[in-house]
Motif scaffolding. Structure first.
Motif, short mmCIF file in Angstrom:
data_model
loop_
_atom_site.label_atom_id
_atom_site.label_comp_id
_atom_site.label_asym_id
_atom_site.label_seq_id
_atom_site.Cartn_x
_atom_site.Cartn_y
_atom_site.Cartn_z
N LYS A 15 0.83 -1.21 0.00
CA LYS A 15 0.00 0.00 0.00
C LYS A 15 0.86 1.26 0.00
CE LYS A 15 -3.74 -2.15 2.58
NZ LYS A 15 -4.44 -2.20 3.85
N PRO A 16 0.32 2.36 -0.54
CA PRO A 16 1.09 3.61 -0.59
C PRO A 16 1.47 4.11 0.81
CG PRO A 16 -0.85 3.78 -1.99
CD PRO A 16 -0.99 2.51 -1.20
N ILE A 17 2.71 4.56 0.93
CA ILE A 17 3.17 5.22 2.15
C ILE A 17 3.85 6.52 1.77
CG2 ILE A 17 3.48 3.08 3.47
CD1 ILE A 17 6.52 3.36 2.99
N ILE A 18 3.94 7.41 2.74
CA ILE A 18 4.74 8.62 2.56
C ILE A 18 6.15 8.25 2.99
CG2 ILE A 18 5.12 10.99 3.33
CD1 ILE A 18 2.04 11.10 3.83
N LEU A 19 7.08 8.39 2.07
CA LEU A 19 8.46 7.98 2.32
C LEU A 19 9.36 9.22 2.32
CD1 LEU A 19 10.29 5.48 2.67
CD2 LEU A 19 10.62 5.52 0.21
N VAL A 20 9.94 9.50 3.47
CA VAL A 20 10.81 10.66 3.63
C VAL A 20 12.25 10.22 3.46
CG1 VAL A 20 11.54 12.51 5.19
CG2 VAL A 20 9.16 11.71 5.20
N GLY A 21 13.00 10.97 2.70
CA GLY A 21 14.40 10.63 2.49
C GLY A 21 15.19 11.79 1.93
N GLU A 52 16.11 6.77 8.24
CA GLU A 52 15.93 5.77 9.29
C GLU A 52 15.48 6.49 10.56
OE1 GLU A 52 15.93 2.59 8.95
OE2 GLU A 52 16.94 2.32 7.04
N LEU A 53 14.86 5.76 11.47
CA LEU A 53 14.39 6.36 12.71
C LEU A 53 15.54 7.05 13.44
CD1 LEU A 53 12.06 3.53 14.07
CD2 LEU A 53 11.39 5.67 12.97
N GLY A 54 15.28 8.27 13.89
CA GLY A 54 16.26 9.03 14.67
C GLY A 54 17.25 9.83 13.85
N GLU A 55 17.24 9.68 12.53
CA GLU A 55 18.17 10.42 11.68
C GLU A 55 17.62 11.79 11.33
OE1 GLU A 55 20.84 7.69 8.75
OE2 GLU A 55 18.76 7.93 8.14
N SER A 56 18.51 12.73 11.12
CA SER A 56 18.15 13.99 10.48
C SER A 56 18.22 13.77 8.97
CB SER A 56 19.11 15.10 10.90
OG SER A 56 20.38 14.89 10.31
N LEU A 57 17.65 14.69 8.22
CA LEU A 57 17.73 14.57 6.76
C LEU A 57 19.16 14.66 6.27
CD1 LEU A 57 14.57 16.67 5.97
CD2 LEU A 57 14.89 14.25 5.43
N GLU A 58 19.98 15.51 6.88
CA GLU A 58 21.37 15.60 6.47
C GLU A 58 22.13 14.33 6.83
OE1 GLU A 58 25.23 18.40 7.26
OE2 GLU A 58 23.30 19.39 7.02
N GLU A 59 21.84 13.73 7.97
CA GLU A 59 22.47 12.46 8.33
C GLU A 59 22.08 11.37 7.33
OE1 GLU A 59 22.80 12.98 13.19
OE2 GLU A 59 20.96 12.18 12.32
N ALA A 102 14.38 15.53 0.63
CA ALA A 102 15.26 16.64 0.95
C ALA A 102 16.43 16.55 -0.03
CB ALA A 102 15.76 16.53 2.39
N LEU A 103 16.60 17.59 -0.81
CA LEU A 103 17.61 17.60 -1.86
C LEU A 103 18.84 18.35 -1.39
CD1 LEU A 103 18.39 16.95 -4.80
CD2 LEU A 103 17.25 19.09 -5.46
N TYR A 104 20.00 17.70 -1.53
CA TYR A 104 21.27 18.28 -1.13
C TYR A 104 22.26 18.22 -2.28
CZ TYR A 104 19.77 17.90 3.73
OH TYR A 104 19.09 18.02 4.91
N LYS A 105 23.18 19.19 -2.30
CA LYS A 105 24.33 19.13 -3.19
C LYS A 105 25.54 18.84 -2.32
CE LYS A 105 26.90 21.68 -6.68
NZ LYS A 105 27.04 22.96 -7.40
#
Length: 149
Positions: A15-21, A52-59, A102-105
């Motif tokens: 099923k569809p989920i919202i996936l943050v990365g 992953e749980l507990g990570e920041s987007l930059e991590e 989250a988009l990073y260079k």
């Protein structure tokens, strides 16, 4: 908790989920973009993956860049957060996701390209006027919107 998404999928199936990365753009000295030929989708995309749980987007960006490419960066320049219906994706095995990216260079990049996590068939730099096919939709959106290909 490692493999959060895999554990979640055991409960909800495809099923569809919202996936943050995070997604990372690496630009070479020749102004070429690093792309990854993905083993799970058999197309070319930008390095990145799920938080992953507990990570920041930059991590997440730091971990994914190293896991998928063998590269490290001293600086991750935040570019934008992307979301919405254009970032819906259905994997070949049926899992459905609505991505929040989250988009990073990556800057001050060190290391040598290596594929050790099983997620890559190839890693290569491409000029914006000579991108490989097939290029996955999320990478197209990012490159067209932020890097003018």
């Amino acid at each position: 908790m490692a493999n959060y998404v895999q554990e979640l999928r055991k409960s909800i199936g495809t099923k569809p989920i919202i996936l943050v990365g995070s997604t990372i753009v690496v630009v070479s000295e020749k102004q070429e973009i690093l792309l990854q030929h993905r083993s799970d989708t058999d197309d070319w995309g930008l390095p990145g993956g799920a938080m992953e749980l507990g990570e920041s987007l930059e991590e997440t960006a730091k971990r994914e860049l190293y896991e998928e490419t063998g590269l490290s960066a001293k600086v991750f320049e935040f570019i934008d957060v992307l979301s919405g219906k254009d970032l819906y994706y259905q994997y070949p095995h049926g899992d459905e996701v609505y991505n929040v990216i989250a988009l990073y260079k990556a800057k001050e990049v060190t290391g040598k390209l290596k594929m050790e996590d099983g997620e890559s068939l190839d890693l290569r730099y491409f000029s914006l006027n000579n991108l490989p096919f097939p290029l996955e939709d999320r990478a197209k959106i990012i490159l067209e919107r932020y890097f003018k290909c």
